[in-house]
Write an enzyme that holds these catalytic residues in place. Structure first.
Site, PDB file in Angstrom:
ATOM      1  N   ASP A   1       0.871  -1.169   0.000  1.00  0.00           N
ATOM      2  CA  ASP A   1       0.000   0.000   0.000  1.00  0.00           C
ATOM      3  C   ASP A   1       0.915   1.227   0.000  1.00  0.00           C
ATOM      4  OD1 ASP A   1      -2.154   1.657  -0.100  1.00  0.00           O
ATOM      5  OD2 ASP A   1      -3.196   0.818   1.620  1.00  0.00           O
TER       6      ASP A   1
HETATM    7  C1  BGC Z   1      -5.014   3.329   0.141  1.00  0.00           C
HETATM    8  C2  BGC Z   1      -5.180   2.317  -0.976  1.00  0.00           C
HETATM    9  C3  BGC Z   1      -5.083   2.997  -2.301  1.00  0.00           C
HETATM   10  C4  BGC Z   1      -3.752   3.709  -2.396  1.00  0.00           C
HETATM   11  C5  BGC Z   1      -3.496   4.380  -3.722  1.00  0.00           C
HETATM   12  C6  BGC Z   1      -3.776   4.190  -0.062  1.00  0.00           C
HETATM   13  O1  BGC Z   1      -3.757   5.252   0.824  1.00  0.00           O
HETATM   14  O2  BGC Z   1      -4.966   2.669   1.376  1.00  0.00           O
HETATM   15  O3  BGC Z   1      -6.405   1.649  -0.821  1.00  0.00           O
HETATM   16  O4  BGC Z   1      -5.244   2.086  -3.332  1.00  0.00           O
HETATM   17  O5  BGC Z   1      -3.696   4.679  -1.374  1.00  0.00           O
HETATM   18  O6  BGC Z   1      -4.261   5.504  -3.873  1.00  0.00           O
END
Ligand code: BGC
Length: 732
Positions: A266
């Site tokens: 993530d």
């Molecule tokens: C979130 C993810 C997301 C990623 C990209 C993160 O902060 O937890 O779910 O896909 O950002 O935007």
């Protein structure tokens, strides 16, 4: 299995330097291209330098056929090996044309419609240069305080697994290399939904039984449906940040489940292992994550900074890189990026596909199916179409952004059809709109806190006056669009700001109220349930919100949604869910306090999982099993008759639950195991048949092994988890 693609991957891998391999494992953030100045000293030149050097395997947050073509061109034409980029983006409930938020879609229990919605999202995103979405989010959510429950399918692993599969199919289609399909990503692996006290990014501490029986099934289902990528997550699980968890990523996902796609971290979650106190610096974080099976570093830049040296120092084996890079290249080949890196960059297609009439119709259909009728005393709904004086009250009723919900980065503000606009299309009544007090003090963005209006009641008097002179009052109340989603945990689940005050003030002068809720999570609306005759759960329904709500209010669409998450009576009951354990003291036997309950609130929820009414009524009868004793390998056949006992055609989600009465691991009081949607004309009955095979009757023990134990079972049938019929059988 050595496929053509595997052979191509192998030959390409042989040509790559360590740095080029690490580059493929790096996902670079293109955010500031779109939104302005680079954070923390990042700059376009630096990014292009990285791109030119072949140190970027993927970009995220770059979008638009033209923009993607420009970065793709650098990767393909200016790097030594010309490996195309895979372009990731959060396509969560639509791209430009928005579907209901995922939790709302789950309320439809309509797998075909959900699949269709994901395919619409894929068609629009792929037309805009994107070939990989960070969805579906398959985290089970039992805690309404957690803002991210809006992104998932609710609290149940069975329903959640089927929806996970529908979404994967919708995004990926049958052919990943088709121009209108994109790679999907099951996230957040794993257990993020169990963040302690519903607080975002928090510790997760759950036992093996919950992990295997509740958390993992939707991920496993997504893997079985062929999802090409996984994303790990920000949380730790029992002391280990999951980004660094070999147990989850290597043993379970890539080992036991045989997943052959790749895992992306993530957003900078590799670096976050430093703050967690699990890695002392970036070098150690990169080492732990790579060894644990995080194949790609989203935005954190630790792999590009540290990994090559770690390999040269003999700390990380090059074979780890080879495995990660093979997985990433494989998906790029499957997408067809090596055949035509610009296949998703066709500006003509982009113009034709995005926002098409067909897509608007699909999201409208999904929106109607997602609405849940929570209460309808004395059949106040549907509204009469003529001769009525209707007051429409609430700032959310004319809001054209809030109904779009959270996680809608590619869509434009102010593009939802508001409830006001939807209702204005019905011209037989006189409609008087009064906004009343605001919900938020200012327009908020995805990145910032919502500033709620907690004091200013201007507009209240006008609302009261309008209500006084109306036959029926429709009030649209609930959460401002960005009150849910990432970073939006709440400790209060009531109507935000001064809306409760508004509701009670209007009720005093005219109790004939239809309350239309807009929200991204279960709310605690006990007062409303006690006083307001009709309550419609309209979530945040996306682009076509107002049209869907108006059709339901006027009875042109008979609601059939069922709650995918339990609604609590108050926030203190949370986490509250239907598949709880019985405890040793489930009921009050001796008229004393020593049983499992709260002293200040009823033990039951306000609205149970699976609840949802219709403008007609259904009766259940004739629950039958084909035998009363079965061996473990037998199928248990269950049938039930459902009758439409009302006056109009309606759809009902017939739900089957079981209880395994005695287990070596205690079993929940109810577990959803099957459901079917039936459409019935008034007075018509239908026999619905279910088959429970051995997969439905077992569970995971504390070693993570699936077991089926002989013993006594109950089967329950009904139109919600509060079931109406039951039968028994024994497994020998
Ligand atoms: C979130 C993810 C997301 C990623 C990209 C993160 O902060 O937890 O779910 O896909 O950002 O935007």
């Amino acid at each position: 299995m050595n496929t053509e693609i595997d052979k191509k991957v192998d030959s390409l891998l042989k040509l790559m330097t360590i740095e080029e391999k690490v580059g493929q494992m790096n996902q670079y953030n293109g955010f500031w291209d779109v939104t302005g100045p680079a954070p923390e000293g990042g700059s376009a030149e630096k990014k292009y330098e990285h791109l030119r050097n072949g140190w970027v395997g993927s970009m995220l947050t770059v979008r638009g056929a033209k923009e993607v073509r420009a970065v793709q061109k650098i990767a393909v034409e200016e790097t030594r090996l010309g490996i195309p980029l895979i372009i990731g983006f959060d396509v969560i409930h639509g791209y430009k044309t928005l579907s209901p938020i995922p939790l709302a879609e789950a309320a439809s229990w309509d797998l075909k419609a959900i699949e269709k919605s994901a395919s619409v999202a894929a068609a629009e995103a792929s037309a805009s240069g994107i070939n990989w979405t960070f969805g579906p989010m398959v985290d089970i959510g039992r805690d309404a305080r957690w803002g991210r429950v809006m992104e998932g399918a609710g609290e149940d692993p069975f329903l959640g697994s089927l929806i996970a599969q529908a979404r994967v199919k919708g995004f990926q289609g049958d052919d990943l290399s088709a121009v209108n399909t994109i790679a999907a990503c099951a996230k957040h692996f794993a257990a993020y939904g169990f963040a302690e006290a519903g607080k975002e990014y928090n510790t997760v501490d759950i036992g093996t039984s919950t992990l295997h029986n509740i958390v993992l099934p939707p991920f496993k289902a997504a893997a079985e449906a062929g999802v090409r990528t996984f994303m790990n997550s920000f949380n730790e699980l029992n002391g280990v940040p999951v980004t660094g968890s070999s147990y989850l990523q290597r043993d379970i996902l890539k080992g036991e489940w045989g997943f052959n796609g790749f895992v992306v971290s993530d957003w900078a979650s590799i670096n976050e292992m430093i703050s967690w106190g699990h890695a002392k610096d970036k070098r150690e974080a990169a080492k732990i994550a790579a060894i644990a099976g995080s194949d790609m570093d989203m935005e954190g830049n630790v792999y590009v900074e540290e990994l090559a040296q770690l390999v040269k120092d003999g700390v990380v084996e090059e074979a780890i890189l080879d495995d990660a890079v093979s997985r990433i290249l494989k998906v790029k080949f499957e997408l067809g990026l090596f055949d035509d890196p610009y296949k998703y960059c066709d500006e003509t297609r982009e113009k034709e596909v995005i926002g098409s009439k067909k897509h608007r119709e699909a999201v409208l259909d999904m929106a109607k199916k997602s609405i849940v009728l929570l209460k309808n005393k004395n059949n106040l709904l549907p509204l009469k179409k003529e001769g009525q004086k209707i007051a429409l009250i609430g700032a959310l009723a004319s809001d054209k952004s809030s109904p779009l919900g959270s996680w809608r980065i590619a869509s434009d503000d102010e593009t939802a059809v508001s409830v006001l606009e939807g209702m204005q299309k019905y011209t037989g009544n006189s409609l008087n709109y009064v906004k009343g007090p605001d919900v938020a003090l200012e327009t908020t963005t995805f990145l910032h806190e919502v500033k709620l209006n907690t004091t200013d009641t201007s507009g209240l008097e006008e609302a009261i006056n309008a209500a006084k002179s109306s036959d029926v009052v429709v009030m649209v109340l609930g959460e401002y669009g960005f009150q849910t989603g990432e970073g939006r945990s709440r400790t209060n689940l009531q109507l935000p700001g001064v809306q409760q005050e508004l509701l009670e003030a209007v009720y005093k002068v005219n109790p004939n109220i239809v309350l239309v809720l807009n929200n991204g999570r279960p709310l605690a609306i006990s007062w409303a349930d006690e006083h307001i005759p009709a309550i419609v759960e309209a979530w945040q329904l996306g682009t076509e919100t107002g049209n869907a709500v108006a059709e339901v209010l006027y009875g042109d669409y008979n609601p059939s949604g069922k709650l995918p998450m339990t609604f609590p009576r108050n926030v203190g009951q949370v986490p509250i869910y239907y598949n709880y354990k019985n405890t040793g003291r489930p009921v009050d036997k001796d008229d004393n306090v020593f049983w499992s309950h709260y002293v200040d609130v009823d033990k039951t929820p306000l609205y149970p999982f699976g609840h949802g009414l219709s403008y007609t009524s259904f009766e259940y009868s004739d629950l039958k099993l084909n035998a009363s004793t079965f061996s473990v390998n037998d199928d248990v056949q269950v049938s039930v008759t459902v009758t439409n006992t009302g006056k109009v055609e309606g759809k009902e989600v017939v739900q089957l639950y079981i209880r395994d009465l005695v287990g070596s691991i205690t079993r929940p009081v109810k577990e959803l195991k099957a459901f079917e949607m039936v459409t019935l004309q008034p007075g018509v009955s239908k026999t619905v048949n279910f088959v429970l095979n051995k997969e439905a009757l077992g569970f995971y023990n504390n070693d993570g092994k699936y077991v089926i134990e002989p013993g006594d079972f109950k089967v329950f049938l009904g139109g919600s988890s509060d079931t109406v019929l039951e039968a028994d059988f024994t497994l020998e």
